[in-house]
Design a protein around this motif. Sequence first.
Motif, PDB file in Angstrom:
ATOM      1  N   ASP A   1      -4.334  -2.656  -5.985  1.00  0.00           N
ATOM      2  CA  ASP A   1      -4.191  -3.872  -5.188  1.00  0.00           C
ATOM      3  C   ASP A   1      -4.555  -5.052  -6.087  1.00  0.00           C
ATOM      4  O   ASP A   1      -5.740  -5.346  -6.268  1.00  0.00           O
ATOM      5  CB  ASP A   1      -5.124  -3.806  -3.976  1.00  0.00           C
TER       6      ASP A   1
ATOM      7  N   THR B   1       0.257  -3.182  -4.721  1.00  0.00           N
ATOM      8  CA  THR B   1       0.403  -3.697  -3.358  1.00  0.00           C
ATOM      9  C   THR B   1       0.071  -5.194  -3.279  1.00  0.00           C
ATOM     10  O   THR B   1      -0.865  -5.593  -2.563  1.00  0.00           O
ATOM     11  CB  THR B   1      -0.510  -2.913  -2.393  1.00  0.00           C
TER      12      THR B   1
ATOM     13  N   LYS C   1       3.879  -7.171   0.387  1.00  0.00           N
ATOM     14  CA  LYS C   1       3.383  -7.427   1.741  1.00  0.00           C
ATOM     15  C   LYS C   1       3.739  -8.842   2.176  1.00  0.00           C
ATOM     16  O   LYS C   1       3.437  -9.806   1.479  1.00  0.00           O
ATOM     17  CB  LYS C   1       1.866  -7.226   1.781  1.00  0.00           C
TER      18      LYS C   1
ATOM     19  N   SER D   1      -4.480  -0.633   0.911  1.00  0.00           N
ATOM     20  CA  SER D   1      -4.377   0.098  -0.357  1.00  0.00           C
ATOM     21  C   SER D   1      -5.251   1.352  -0.343  1.00  0.00           C
ATOM     22  O   SER D   1      -4.858   2.404  -0.863  1.00  0.00           O
ATOM     23  CB  SER D   1      -4.743  -0.811  -1.530  1.00  0.00           C
TER      24      SER D   1
ATOM     25  N   VAL E   1       2.692   5.295   2.640  1.00  0.00           N
ATOM     26  CA  VAL E   1       2.776   3.864   2.953  1.00  0.00           C
ATOM     27  C   VAL E   1       2.993   3.657   4.442  1.00  0.00           C
ATOM     28  O   VAL E   1       2.345   2.805   5.071  1.00  0.00           O
ATOM     29  CB  VAL E   1       3.899   3.198   2.135  1.00  0.00           C
TER      30      VAL E   1
END
Length: 279
Positions: A109, A141, A179, A220, A237
């Motif tokens: 992340d 992510t 995201k 994450s 996911v």
Amino acid sequence: MKKEHIYPVVLTIAGFDGSGGAGIQADIKTISALGCYATSVLTALPVQNTCGVKAIHTIPTEIVQMQLQTIMEDIRPDAIKIGMVHSLELVRIIAEMLQEYPEIPVVFDPVMVATSGHRLIKEDTINEIVNTLFPLSTIITPNLDEAAVLTGAPIGSVDEMRLLGTKIMEKGCQHLLLKGGHLPTKELTSILFDQKGIIAEYTSEKIETNNRHGSGCTLSSAIAAYLAQGKKIPDAVNLAQQYVHEAIKEGADVAIGKGNGPLNHFFAPQQLLKRKAPL
């Protein structure tokens, strides 16, 4: 008694959050709530609460390295989650460790931008992250602010997410979950890419609450927990997104602190999962 079982183990490499909503605390809560065993390596000690960060104490890099070595030689993780990596030296230490264990899935992340919009790490560190950690990570992510840092362009729509996600993949990523929670839309859209293009798009209702502190850390870590259980990337996911959505929903009406509150990580906790130990 003979020890015949093991737990799925997730190692989190991240910073501290004394308010309990984000960072290594959110990681440990998430990993535990999903039935995995959490180990941890602390990279930084921010002084913060739900209203913001007041100071950051950096953990010496040699201590981070010792933490990594000590954990890895004793409790080998089934997946690794990496949070904020704030220095060039720390990037290199973590990269050296990951190169020794290419079989372990890694969820990164890439925390680069504060909620206020300020950069949290320097340009040379970002370049080193892209060049060394991205290729070693199974999936990264970023949110839209971080994606804008990586591409040099702001992202204002789902169509732009599709376009610029492809550009991020060109930096050597294996998988990317972009995201879209910062878009001013009624729905939250996230897009999963691999080296061939878009694998899946995930859409959910955006919940009106300021209790989202640590949602990126939680997502994450949830992906890492499901990978540790043997799930494939798309399934991990998808399950992680469902978990975060419910954790936000179940914590939306709770008052913890005076600022941005946490998720409800334990809305439906699992017992620690057991599996047969290898012979």
